[in-house]
Design a protein around this motif. Structure first.
Motif, mmCIF file in Angstrom:
data_model
loop_
_atom_site.group_PDB
_atom_site.id
_atom_site.type_symbol
_atom_site.label_atom_id
_atom_site.label_comp_id
_atom_site.label_asym_id
_atom_site.label_seq_id
_atom_site.Cartn_x
_atom_site.Cartn_y
_atom_site.Cartn_z
ATOM 1 N N GLY A 80 -2.542 43.544 55.661
ATOM 2 C CA GLY A 80 -3.231 43.230 56.810
ATOM 3 C C GLY A 80 -3.341 44.555 57.746
ATOM 4 O O GLY A 80 -4.371 45.075 58.341
ATOM 5 N N ARG A 81 -2.306 45.323 57.821
ATOM 6 C CA ARG A 81 -2.091 46.549 58.622
ATOM 7 C C ARG A 81 -3.016 47.717 57.875
ATOM 8 O O ARG A 81 -3.830 48.377 58.517
ATOM 9 N N GLN A 82 -2.833 47.700 56.527
ATOM 10 C CA GLN A 82 -3.698 48.627 55.850
ATOM 11 C C GLN A 82 -4.912 48.498 55.984
ATOM 12 O O GLN A 82 -6.008 49.331 56.070
ATOM 13 N N ALA A 83 -5.474 47.241 55.893
ATOM 14 C CA ALA A 83 -6.823 46.659 56.076
ATOM 15 C C ALA A 83 -7.400 47.154 57.340
ATOM 16 O O ALA A 83 -8.731 47.597 57.348
ATOM 17 N N TRP A 84 -6.862 46.973 58.252
ATOM 18 C CA TRP A 84 -7.161 47.432 59.749
ATOM 19 C C TRP A 84 -7.270 48.979 59.671
ATOM 20 O O TRP A 84 -8.326 49.448 60.327
ATOM 21 N N LEU A 85 -6.425 49.682 59.278
ATOM 22 C CA LEU A 85 -6.458 51.171 58.978
ATOM 23 C C LEU A 85 -7.835 51.753 58.260
ATOM 24 O O LEU A 85 -8.289 52.858 58.557
ATOM 25 N N VAL A 86 -7.949 50.790 57.181
ATOM 26 C CA VAL A 86 -9.284 51.333 56.389
ATOM 27 C C VAL A 86 -10.619 51.132 57.361
ATOM 28 O O VAL A 86 -11.300 52.121 57.254
ATOM 29 N N ARG A 87 -10.448 50.247 58.235
ATOM 30 C CA ARG A 87 -11.596 49.958 59.114
ATOM 31 C C ARG A 87 -11.501 51.021 60.535
ATOM 32 O O ARG A 87 -12.589 51.176 60.958
ATOM 33 N N PHE A 88 -10.238 51.239 60.673
ATOM 34 C CA PHE A 88 -10.364 52.254 61.833
ATOM 35 C C PHE A 88 -9.321 53.335 61.784
ATOM 36 O O PHE A 88 -8.588 53.365 62.168
ATOM 37 N N PRO A 135 -6.842 46.771 50.165
ATOM 38 C CA PRO A 135 -6.262 45.810 50.991
ATOM 39 C C PRO A 135 -6.510 44.669 51.160
ATOM 40 O O PRO A 135 -5.511 43.527 51.679
ATOM 41 N N ASP A 136 -7.698 44.483 51.420
ATOM 42 C CA ASP A 136 -8.445 43.224 51.690
ATOM 43 C C ASP A 136 -8.092 42.232 50.476
ATOM 44 O O ASP A 136 -7.544 41.206 50.773
ATOM 45 N N TRP A 137 -8.309 42.558 49.306
ATOM 46 C CA TRP A 137 -7.786 41.869 48.088
ATOM 47 C C TRP A 137 -6.382 41.516 47.977
ATOM 48 O O TRP A 137 -5.988 40.622 47.693
ATOM 49 N N SER A 138 -5.708 42.442 48.295
ATOM 50 C CA SER A 138 -3.950 42.396 48.386
ATOM 51 C C SER A 138 -3.441 41.377 49.378
ATOM 52 O O SER A 138 -2.872 40.557 49.171
ATOM 53 N N LEU A 139 -4.433 41.435 50.636
ATOM 54 C CA LEU A 139 -3.914 40.359 51.585
ATOM 55 C C LEU A 139 -4.376 38.914 51.250
ATOM 56 O O LEU A 139 -3.653 38.053 51.334
ATOM 57 N N ILE A 140 -5.315 38.866 50.519
ATOM 58 C CA ILE A 140 -5.683 37.641 50.094
ATOM 59 C C ILE A 140 -4.773 37.123 48.913
ATOM 60 O O ILE A 140 -4.516 35.820 48.717
ATOM 61 N N ALA A 141 -4.480 37.980 48.089
ATOM 62 C CA ALA A 141 -3.533 37.847 47.048
ATOM 63 C C ALA A 141 -2.206 37.394 47.539
ATOM 64 O O ALA A 141 -1.627 36.231 47.010
ATOM 65 N N PHE A 142 -1.755 37.925 48.414
ATOM 66 C CA PHE A 142 -0.367 37.707 49.014
ATOM 67 C C PHE A 142 -0.574 36.262 49.865
ATOM 68 O O PHE A 142 0.320 35.300 49.775
#
Length: 156
Positions: A80-88, A135-142
């Protein structure tokens, strides 16, 4: 119940295997946050494999499920942190961070550098599927792994 633990193990092995294949085929180097997620997948997978081999009763199944939920939630937080960093990406300096130095100094990174050495950019969004990044897919998988483990926890 045993077969579910085997499926969790195989899912984690497949996810890590796909990450390594992307590393080689698309030249996507893992960043520190990616390496932490790989470690979380390894912990989940090994816990599930041990549970499969052990074939525990209710108390053991709850212990293994609880560990899987714990590792999955830790991985989800990092994803989730990495998904946020990708967007910002402007909110994060992704040079040689303390995390990268720490992870690359671990024995795991020395022993198996292709799997555990962090050299990539945390904000890289060059790979997407259905407009979702790695990271989005990883978050979904977790999250999916934690839901399955929670169902195992509650099963009779």
């Amino acid at each position: 119940m045993r077969i579910v633990f085997l499926c969790i193990f195989l899912a984690c092995a497949g996810l890590v295997g796909y990450a390594v294949s992307l590393q080689y085929s698309d030249d996507l180097l893992p960043c520190p946050l990616c390496v932490i997620q790989r470690i979380a997948y390894w912990l989940i997978g090994l816990t599930a494999l041990i549970a499969f081999l052990h074939s525990p009763q209710q108390l053991g199944r709850r212990l293994y499920s609880g560990l899987i939920i714990l590792f999955a939630m830790m991985g989800a937080a990092v994803a989730g942190r990495q998904a946020w960093l990708v967007r910002f990406p402007e909110s994060f300096e992704c040079g040689i961070s303390p995390e990268e130095a720490f992870l690359n100094a671990l024995p795991l990174a020395q022993w198996w550098p292709d799997m555990f050495e962090a050299n990539g950019d945390c904000a890289d969004n060059s790979w997407q599927l259905l407009s979702l990044t790695i990271p989005d897919w990883s978050l979904i998988a977790f999250l999916a792994l934690s839901v399955v483990a929670a169902a195992l926890w509650r099963a009779r």
